[in-house]
Design an enzyme around this catalytic site. Structure first.
Site, PDB file in Angstrom:
ATOM      1  N   ASP A 113      -1.636   5.590  11.090  1.00  0.00           N
ATOM      2  CA  ASP A 113      -0.261   6.039  11.268  1.00  0.00           C
ATOM      3  C   ASP A 113       0.049   6.082  12.767  1.00  0.00           C
ATOM      4  O   ASP A 113      -0.631   6.775  13.520  1.00  0.00           O
ATOM      5  CB  ASP A 113      -0.134   7.445  10.658  1.00  0.00           C
ATOM      6  N   ASP A 132       5.258   1.500  10.432  1.00  0.00           N
ATOM      7  CA  ASP A 132       4.293   2.155  11.319  1.00  0.00           C
ATOM      8  C   ASP A 132       3.094   2.750  10.583  1.00  0.00           C
ATOM      9  O   ASP A 132       2.405   3.606  11.131  1.00  0.00           O
ATOM     10  CB  ASP A 132       4.991   3.237  12.139  1.00  0.00           C
ATOM     11  N   GLU A 133       2.856   2.332   9.379  1.00  0.00           N
ATOM     12  CA  GLU A 133       1.731   2.869   8.612  1.00  0.00           C
ATOM     13  C   GLU A 133       1.017   1.759   7.874  1.00  0.00           C
ATOM     14  O   GLU A 133       1.649   0.799   7.432  1.00  0.00           O
ATOM     15  CB  GLU A 133       2.218   3.860   7.553  1.00  0.00           C
TER      16      GLU A 133
END
Length: 605
Positions: A118, A208-209
């Site tokens: 993350d 973003d993960e």
DNA sequence: GCGGATCAC
DNA sequence: TATGGTGATCCGC
């Protein structure tokens, strides 16, 4: 809208009941990202007061208040039901629950190292790369509503999802930046290139993960999972200058939770050990689990479930109080089970494509139609980009009161053109206007479901890439049995039929390129007669009966399509103008899988 | 199958 | 003054 007759007198609500549940409402107003990192040192009491004061009296506030009241009523029902159940003999339910837990336990797989990566305050971090001076001041990205903020801003109680004017109240010196989605996408790509070295089949959960299965990497390099993750995080930081946090565990669910433990720029591991996992879950607030939001948290809290460990003593009641799916989900939470299968997001089958837009309150019917026109064109573009058509169209509106309504129409043929979208949506809109006199909107959206792929069929049927085309092709071939394998013969027939269909579509598209939407932007349309509507295509008056009317519109549409195709078939240029990579919208991919409380995933090995 | 609701990011 | 957009799933009817 449920309006309980007067304030609810409850025997034992969530915590303390003051003036009409303002506590729960304030908690609600804190927003959904309360449990996220960076809030530990914040005086939540003070923050919630400021938010409450800033919001009080607004339409948004009133709507939240309504929702809060409804939830309180619902929780009352749950508590009543619980009291009733406890008087009954629950030995059957208890046995069933225990059987299910035992069955689940057999699926436990401790052989895999799954990690969740993350990025820390991603959008803000990317902006700070371009403008390092922003690192020393509270800063957030997003207009209207914040998408991200840096850790300095979080110290003030500022959070993602918060209205920016509220954030400014909490932190007057807050710097607000507009989104630069292309920039974030480019940076995300850099990060993914590194992650691919650790697991080429990693799964992007959002921009973003990501989830990775590093089992093979650890074995090949004779490294601990923790060493591996240290190495990967260092490499990402060094080459992309973005810091990431990670969780390491035996499955995706726990890895996700663990990645939040040592944020920012940290990692946390839950060992692949049953006792360690059970212990980790026992004290874990249910809210930390992906899929438990503000509502479910309150419902569970009302019956005394605050941590995953609290689930066990209540196991006999859960199915009756919350449903089978919720019970199964909670059982997995208690046991600390989750999926171990990590796969590229491209292998997922898309189920809908939609667009929606928020604007200042609009009551004028002509203006609303202009918005519908705009949304139709947007959706046409998105459908072209994603290469889909839809057989069901969903209209979504948000009233000025923030109440959301949806209406859908099933169309007999798949549609994708703005004109068709508009023409199918308009009757739904008109009907809403009839139902709600003086309707004022703040949002309008369209979504296609029941998708049909418009990708060229060719190689997909015989090549390795067939996986993506299969479910949709089956539909296209009118196969009744879902699991029916496609034979080469059928595939060929399907491909041939697709060719014809594509040609038709191309003709259709060409014929309408110059055409303006019929009546699309008529500024002031008189109210339709109360009992009847005009068909948007042929103009003939029709009855108010939904089914008859929709069937008629559908019929008109297909007739018109054929007519236009014939008209224009004399002059068919080579190439169809496909809307190629026009402006890229922030289409955050659906975060996959272990996200839904009611979704059960079992993994046998 | 439809509409409301919840959830994630 | 003022509170987002995209996609998914589940429930009750």
């Amino acid at each position: 809208m449920v309006s309980p007759s007067g304030p609810v007198k409850d025997t034992k609500p969530d915590s303390a009941q003051r003036d009409e549940n303002s506590d729960t409402l304030k908690y609600q107003l804190l927003g959904p990202s309360l449990t996220k990192a960076g809030q530990d040192a914040v005086d939540q009491q003070k923050v919630s007061e400021i938010i409450y004061e800033a919001s009080k009296g607004s339409k948004f506030f009133n709507h939240e208040q309504d929702r809060d009241r409804n939830l309180t009523v619902k929780i009352e029902r749950i508590l009543k039901e619980k009291a009733h159940l406890e008087k009954l003999d629950l030995s059957q339910d208890l046995r069933r629950a225990d059987e299910y837990l035992a069955e689940l336990e057999l699926t436990r797989d401790l052989s895999q190292y799954v990690i969740h990566v993350d990025c820390d305050a991603f959008f803000a971090a990317v902006e700070e790369l371009d403008r390092p001076e922003l690192k020393t001041v509270p800063m957030a990205v997003g207009k209207g509503v914040l998408t991200t903020c840096n850790y300095l801003a979080r110290k003030f109680g500022v959070r993602s999802g918060m209205a920016s004017f509220v954030a400014k109240k909490l932190c007057p010196q807050l710097i607000l930046l507009p989104m630069n989605y292309d920039k974030y996408t480019a940076k995300a790509k850099e990060i993914r290139e590194i992650m691919a070295q650790y697991d080429p089949l990693f799964e992007s959960a959002s921009i973003d993960e990501a989830y990775l299965n590093i089992t093979a990497y650890c074995a090949e390099n004779e490294l601990d999972p923790e060493e591996t993750v240290q190495r990967m995080r260092a490499e990402i930081l060094q080459t992309t200058k973005v810091s990431v946090s990670a969780g390491i565990a035996a499955n995706a669910k726990i890895a996700k939770i663990a990645s939040n433990k040592n944020k920012p720029n940290g990692q946390f591991r839950v060992p692949n050990d049953r006792a360690a996992i059970m212990e980790f879950m026992r004290e874990l607030p249910v809210r930390k689990v992906n899929g438990v939001g503000r509502v479910f948290e309150r419902e569970l809290g009302s019956i005394g479930i605050e941590t995953c460990g609290d689930i066990y003593p209540h196991r006999a009641l859960l199915t009756r109080l919350f449903g089978e799916k919720a019970f199964q989900f909670l059982a997995q939470c208690y046991l600390g089970l989750g999926r171990t299968k990590i796969e590229p997001v491209e292998t997922h089958e898309r189920k809908s494509v939609g667009t929606e837009t928020t604007f200042h309150e609009i009551g004028d019917r002509g203006e609303i139609r202009a918005k519908l026109d705009w949304v139709s064109r947007e959706l046409e573009g998105d459908l072209a980009r994603t290469q889909f058509k839809g057989r069901t169209l969903v209209l979504k509106v948000k009233l000025h009161t923030f109440e959301v309504l949806t209406r859908q129409t099933a169309v007999s043929r798949a549609i994708s053109q703005a004109k068709d979208l508009y023409n199918i949506a308009l009757p739904m809109l008109a009907k809403l206007e009839k139902e709600i006199p003086g309707m004022k909107l703040r949002l309008l959206g369209l979504r296609c479901t029941n998708l049909v792929s418009t990708k060229k069929a060719g190689i997909n049927f015989f090549g390795a890439a067939a996986v993506q085309a299969r479910p949709i092709s089956a539909e296209r071939l009118d196969l009744k049995a879902a699991d029916h394998e496609i034979t080469a013969e059928e595939a060929f027939e399907g491909a041939a039929r697709q060719e014809i269909q594509d040609e038709m579509n191309d003709l259709e598209q060409l014929s309408q390129e110059a055409a303006i939407l019929p009546d699309a932007t008529v500024p002031t349309e008189p109210d339709p007669p109360p009992a009847q509507w005009d068909c948007p295509i042929c103009g003939r008056a029709q009855t108010a009966d939904d089914r008859v009317f929709n069937d008629h519109v559908d019929f008109c549409l297909s007739r018109q399509t054929i007519r236009e195709a014939i008209q224009d078939s004399s002059e068919t240029p080579e190439e169809t103008t496909v809307h190629s990579n026009r402006k890229r919208k922030p289409t955050s991919q659906a975060s996959s899988s272990d996200a839904d409380p009611r979704q059960r995933r079992l993994f046998f090995h």
